[in-house]
Design an enzyme around this catalytic site. Structure first.
Site, PDB file in Angstrom:
ATOM      1  NE  ARG A   1      -2.665   0.712   3.474  1.00  0.00           N
ATOM      2  CZ  ARG A   1      -3.434   1.162   4.453  1.00  0.00           C
ATOM      3  NH1 ARG A   1      -4.661   1.480   4.223  1.00  0.00           N
ATOM      4  NH2 ARG A   1      -2.975   1.278   5.676  1.00  0.00           N
TER       5      ARG A   1
ATOM      6  CG  MET B   1     -14.179   2.692  -4.787  1.00  0.00           C
ATOM      7  SD  MET B   1     -15.423   3.017  -3.530  1.00  0.00           S
ATOM      8  CE  MET B   1     -15.843   1.354  -3.099  1.00  0.00           C
TER       9      MET B   1
ATOM     10  CG  HIS C   1     -19.632   8.930   4.472  1.00  0.00           C
ATOM     11  ND1 HIS C   1     -19.167   7.718   4.012  1.00  0.00           N
ATOM     12  CD2 HIS C   1     -20.698   8.650   5.252  1.00  0.00           C
ATOM     13  CE1 HIS C   1     -19.915   6.752   4.514  1.00  0.00           C
ATOM     14  NE2 HIS C   1     -20.855   7.294   5.262  1.00  0.00           N
TER      15      HIS C   1
ATOM     16  CB  VAL D   1     -12.935   3.872   7.751  1.00  0.00           C
ATOM     17  CG1 VAL D   1     -13.934   3.871   6.601  1.00  0.00           C
ATOM     18  CG2 VAL D   1     -11.778   2.937   7.445  1.00  0.00           C
TER      19      VAL D   1
HETATM   20  C1  GRF Z   1     -20.491   9.380  -3.547  1.00  0.00           C
HETATM   21  O1  GRF Z   1     -21.713   8.907  -3.057  1.00  0.00           O
HETATM   22  C2  GRF Z   1     -19.593   9.759  -2.393  1.00  0.00           C
HETATM   23  O2  GRF Z   1     -20.300  10.236  -1.286  1.00  0.00           O
HETATM   24  C3  GRF Z   1     -18.923   8.455  -2.056  1.00  0.00           C
HETATM   25  O3  GRF Z   1     -18.713   7.838  -3.295  1.00  0.00           O
HETATM   26  C4  GRF Z   1     -19.681   8.299  -4.234  1.00  0.00           C
HETATM   27  C5  GRF Z   1     -18.933   8.815  -5.417  1.00  0.00           C
HETATM   28  O4  GRF Z   1     -19.803   9.154  -6.458  1.00  0.00           O
HETATM   29  N1  GRF Z   1     -17.718   8.673  -1.302  1.00  0.00           N
HETATM   30  P1  GRF Z   1     -19.243   9.880  -7.745  1.00  0.00           P
HETATM   31  O5  GRF Z   1     -18.147   8.988  -8.331  1.00  0.00           O
HETATM   32  O6  GRF Z   1     -18.743  11.222  -7.367  1.00  0.00           O
HETATM   33  O7  GRF Z   1     -20.429   9.944  -8.666  1.00  0.00           O
END
Ligand code: GRF
Length: 221
Positions: free
Chosen positions: A68, A93, A112, A147
Site C-alpha cells: 500500500r 475506493m 461521505h 475510516v
Molecule cells: C459518492 O456517493 C460519495 O459520497 C462516495 O462515493 C460516491 C462517489 O460518487 N464517497 P461519484 O463517483 O462522485 O459519482
C-alpha cells in the site's frame, strides 16, 4: 478574488462529484484549479470527464504495487509534481496509508453519503435507509487515519420520505453532495477553515439555522 487552490482529485467510479467541481469552477463559483486526477480504476467514467476537459489523468492500479505504501508513494509523487495543495477524494475506493496522510496533513478531504459518524464505510445511503432513520444526508470531512472519522467540515441534512426507495434517497443525497463539496473546497480556498481538535470552525461565519428540524413535521406540540 481568492487565489486558486491547486487540487488533485482521487476517483474510482462515475465521478459525478468531480463533474460538479469542474462545473462550479467553470461557472466561476469555485476558486480551484484541478491540476490532476488519479484513478485507481482504469474503467472509471470519471476518466472520461477529465479527458473532455483536458485535465491530466493518471491511473494507478493496486495490482501494480506490492505494498500500500508503494501505491501511496506513487500518488504522492504525482500530486507533488502537479503542485497539489489540497487532495480531494471523490468516490476513491481505497484507504490511504498513514504515510500518505503525513505527506498532506489536514490537506485531504472526503465526501461521505451519510451524516457521520452514523453509517460510515461503504453504502452509507443504503445503511441509513434500511435502519429507518428520518433524516440522512452527507458529510465533507478532513481525512485522518480512520475510516470516515476525520474532523467534519460541512453536513447537509436530507429528509427521508415515507415513499423513498434506496435509490430515490441516494439521488437526493447525491444532489446535496454536489453542493457541499464545492462549498467546502471554496471555504478551504478562502482560508476560512480552522481546525480546533475535532471541531472545524468556519471563520467569519455568522451563526444560522436556529430552528430544529422535525420529520414528520411538528403539528400541535
Ligand atoms: C459518492 O456517493 C460519495 O459520497 C462516495 O462515493 C460516491 C462517489 O460518487 N464517497 P461519484 O463517483 O462522485 O459519482
Amino acid at each position: 478574488m481568492t487565489k486558486k487552490t491547486k487540487i488533485g482529485v482521487l476517483v474510482s467510479g462515475s465521478g459525478t462529484n468531480l463533474q460538479s467541481i469542474i462545473d462550479n469552477i467553470e461557472k466561476g463559483l469555485l476558486d480551484a484549479d484541478i491540476r490532476v486526477i488519479i484513478s485507481s480504476n482504469p474503467d472509471a467514467y470519471a476518466l472520461k470527464r477529465a479527458k473532455r476537459r483536458n485535465i491530466p489523468a493518471k491511473i494507478i492500479e493496486h495490482e501494480d504495487f506490492k505494498k500500500r505504501e508503494e501505491f501511496d508513494r506513487e500518488m504522492i509523487d504525482i500530486l507533488r509534481s502537479y503542485s497539489v495543495e489540497l487532495v480531494v477524494m471523490a468516490g476513491f475506493m481505497r484507504i490511504l496509508s498513514p504515510f500518505f496522510l503525513k505527506a498532506f496533513p489536514m490537506r485531504i478531504v472526503n465526501i461521505h453519503p451519510a451524516l457521520l459518524p452514523s453509517f460510515s464505510g461503504l453504502h452509507g445511503q443504503q445503511k441509513a435507509f434500511r435502519y429507518g432513520v428520518k433524516f440522512s444526508g452527507c458529510t465533507v470531512h478532513f481525512v485522518d487515519e480512520g475510516v470516515d472519522t476525520g474532523p467534519i467540515i460541512i453536513q447537509a441534512v436530507v429528509h427521508v420520505r415515507d415513499d423513498d426507495t434506496e435509490e430515490t434517497l441516494a439521488a437526493r443525497i447525491l444532489k446535496e453532495e454536489h453542493r457541499i463539496y464545492s462549498q467546502a473546497i471554496q471555504l478551504y480556498a478562502e482560508g476560512k477553515l480552522e481546525v480546533v481538535g475535532r471541531r472545524v470552525r468556519i471563520k467569519g461565519h455568522k451563526q444560522i439555522g436556529e430552528s430544529p428540524l422535525h420529520n414528520p413535521p411538528l403539528t400541535k406540540f
